[in-house]
Design a protein around this motif. Structure first.
Motif, mmCIF file in Angstrom:
data_model
loop_
_atom_site.group_PDB
_atom_site.id
_atom_site.type_symbol
_atom_site.label_atom_id
_atom_site.label_comp_id
_atom_site.label_asym_id
_atom_site.label_seq_id
_atom_site.Cartn_x
_atom_site.Cartn_y
_atom_site.Cartn_z
ATOM 1 N N GLU A 185 34.066 -31.420 -7.772
ATOM 2 C CA GLU A 185 35.235 -30.618 -7.404
ATOM 3 C C GLU A 185 35.344 -29.370 -8.280
ATOM 4 O OE1 GLU A 185 38.538 -33.033 -8.451
ATOM 5 O OE2 GLU A 185 37.805 -34.811 -7.424
ATOM 6 N N ALA A 186 35.846 -28.288 -7.667
ATOM 7 C CA ALA A 186 36.342 -27.149 -8.427
ATOM 8 C C ALA A 186 37.854 -27.205 -8.302
ATOM 9 C CB ALA A 186 35.806 -25.843 -7.858
ATOM 10 N N ARG A 187 38.540 -27.292 -9.435
ATOM 11 C CA ARG A 187 39.996 -27.390 -9.432
ATOM 12 C C ARG A 187 40.618 -26.078 -9.891
ATOM 13 N NH1 ARG A 187 42.146 -33.265 -11.306
ATOM 14 N NH2 ARG A 187 41.156 -34.468 -9.651
ATOM 15 N N VAL A 188 41.722 -25.705 -9.253
ATOM 16 C CA VAL A 188 42.386 -24.442 -9.568
ATOM 17 C C VAL A 188 43.751 -24.728 -10.185
ATOM 18 C CG1 VAL A 188 43.149 -22.211 -8.677
ATOM 19 C CG2 VAL A 188 41.246 -23.413 -7.561
ATOM 20 N N TYR A 189 44.007 -24.149 -11.371
ATOM 21 C CA TYR A 189 45.280 -24.335 -12.071
ATOM 22 C C TYR A 189 45.986 -22.988 -12.184
ATOM 23 C CZ TYR A 189 42.954 -28.689 -13.317
ATOM 24 O OH TYR A 189 42.291 -29.889 -13.261
ATOM 25 N N SER A 190 47.329 -22.876 -12.066
ATOM 26 C CA SER A 190 48.221 -23.984 -11.945
ATOM 27 C C SER A 190 49.369 -23.677 -11.008
ATOM 28 C CB SER A 190 48.784 -24.307 -13.336
ATOM 29 O OG SER A 190 48.865 -25.678 -13.524
ATOM 30 N N ASN A 191 49.322 -22.535 -10.295
ATOM 31 C CA ASN A 191 50.422 -22.181 -9.391
ATOM 32 C C ASN A 191 49.884 -21.712 -8.047
ATOM 33 O OD1 ASN A 191 52.563 -22.285 -11.558
ATOM 34 N ND2 ASN A 191 51.268 -20.647 -12.375
ATOM 35 N N PRO A 192 50.647 -21.967 -6.981
ATOM 36 C CA PRO A 192 50.247 -21.419 -5.679
ATOM 37 C C PRO A 192 50.064 -19.904 -5.788
ATOM 38 C CG PRO A 192 52.020 -22.997 -5.383
ATOM 39 C CD PRO A 192 51.872 -22.798 -6.873
ATOM 40 N N GLY A 193 49.007 -19.409 -5.187
ATOM 41 C CA GLY A 193 48.693 -17.984 -5.269
ATOM 42 C C GLY A 193 47.628 -17.674 -6.318
ATOM 43 N N ASP A 194 47.393 -18.617 -7.242
ATOM 44 C CA ASP A 194 46.360 -18.398 -8.261
ATOM 45 C C ASP A 194 44.989 -18.310 -7.602
ATOM 46 O OD1 ASP A 194 48.109 -18.355 -10.321
ATOM 47 O OD2 ASP A 194 47.693 -20.386 -11.042
ATOM 48 N N MET A 195 44.162 -17.382 -8.090
ATOM 49 C CA MET A 195 42.818 -17.229 -7.531
ATOM 50 C C MET A 195 41.767 -17.302 -8.628
ATOM 51 S SD MET A 195 43.584 -14.208 -4.802
ATOM 52 C CE MET A 195 41.916 -13.999 -4.252
#
Ligand SMILES: [Ca+2]
Length: 198
Positions: free
Chosen positions: A152-162
């Motif tokens: 997995e690639a996980r994205v932290y930590s808020n909606p909209g983060d790229m």
């Protein structure tokens, strides 16, 4: 002569036991990710800036409140004690703040479904320096009779983060199968052909 033969056989066996295969993926085509969890948690697209290698990279935009897991590789046919190492380059320019990205994985013991889930396998807790491109890597050792692993690639930590990802490398035993983005349709087709034969 006989001992020489035994030595040769032992050598061949040990090489077979430790033989590894390596696959790489740089998002230079149209395929982005294999799947994701939860549903609609990320927007996965091909980007042309920033890029680590070649002329394209993977762009992940977080959409959900829950930590999105973008499935970037799937390894099947594993046995206890075997090792899988995966790495990719990640890009963010916000040191010690979101957006950030981590490499993580979970077990998947269903070789017929990329969305199968058999528990978290952990990963590399480092969020990276956030000063541009850096490579993150982790090695998983297969335990408890698990047979498959989804990277997995996980994205932290808020909606909209790229975040951006490029130049992934997966190393697994030669007896395992490594599925990279774009490889899923082929796998299903192969299974279809096998079923037709039988
Ligand atoms: Ca690339």
């Amino acid at each position: 002569m006989r001992s020489l033969l035994y030595t040769a056989i032992l050598l061949a066996l040990s090489q077979a036991a430790f033989a590894q295969q390596t696959e790489t993926y740089g998002w230079e085509g149209t395929a982005t990710i294999l799947s994701m969890y939860p549903d609609s948690c990320v927007m996965a697209s091909i980007a042309t800036d920033p890029v680590h290698g070649g002329s394209q990279s993977l762009e992940l935009e977080r959409l959900s409140d829950g930590t999105p897991q973008a499935y970037v590789a799937w390894i099947t046919g594993l046995s206890d004690g075997e090792e899988v190492t995966a790495s990719f380059w990640r890009y963010d320019v916000t040191p010690a703040a979101a957006p950030s990205c981590r490499i993580w994985a979970h077990w998947n013991d269903d070789p017929g479904d990329v969305n199968g889930y058999a528990g978290s396998a952990g990963g590399n807790s480092d969020y990276g320096p956030g000063t541009g491109w850096d490579e993150t890597e982790y090695t998983w050792t297969v335990v408890d009779g698990h047979t498959g692993l989804v990277i997995e690639a996980r994205v932290y930590s808020n909606p909209g983060d790229m975040v951006w990802i490029d130049d992934m490398t997966v190393t697994a035993p030669t007896g395992a199968e490594i599925v990279m983005p774009g490889g899923l349709a082929l796998e299903r087709q192969t299974w279809g052909s096998i079923k037709t034969v039988f």
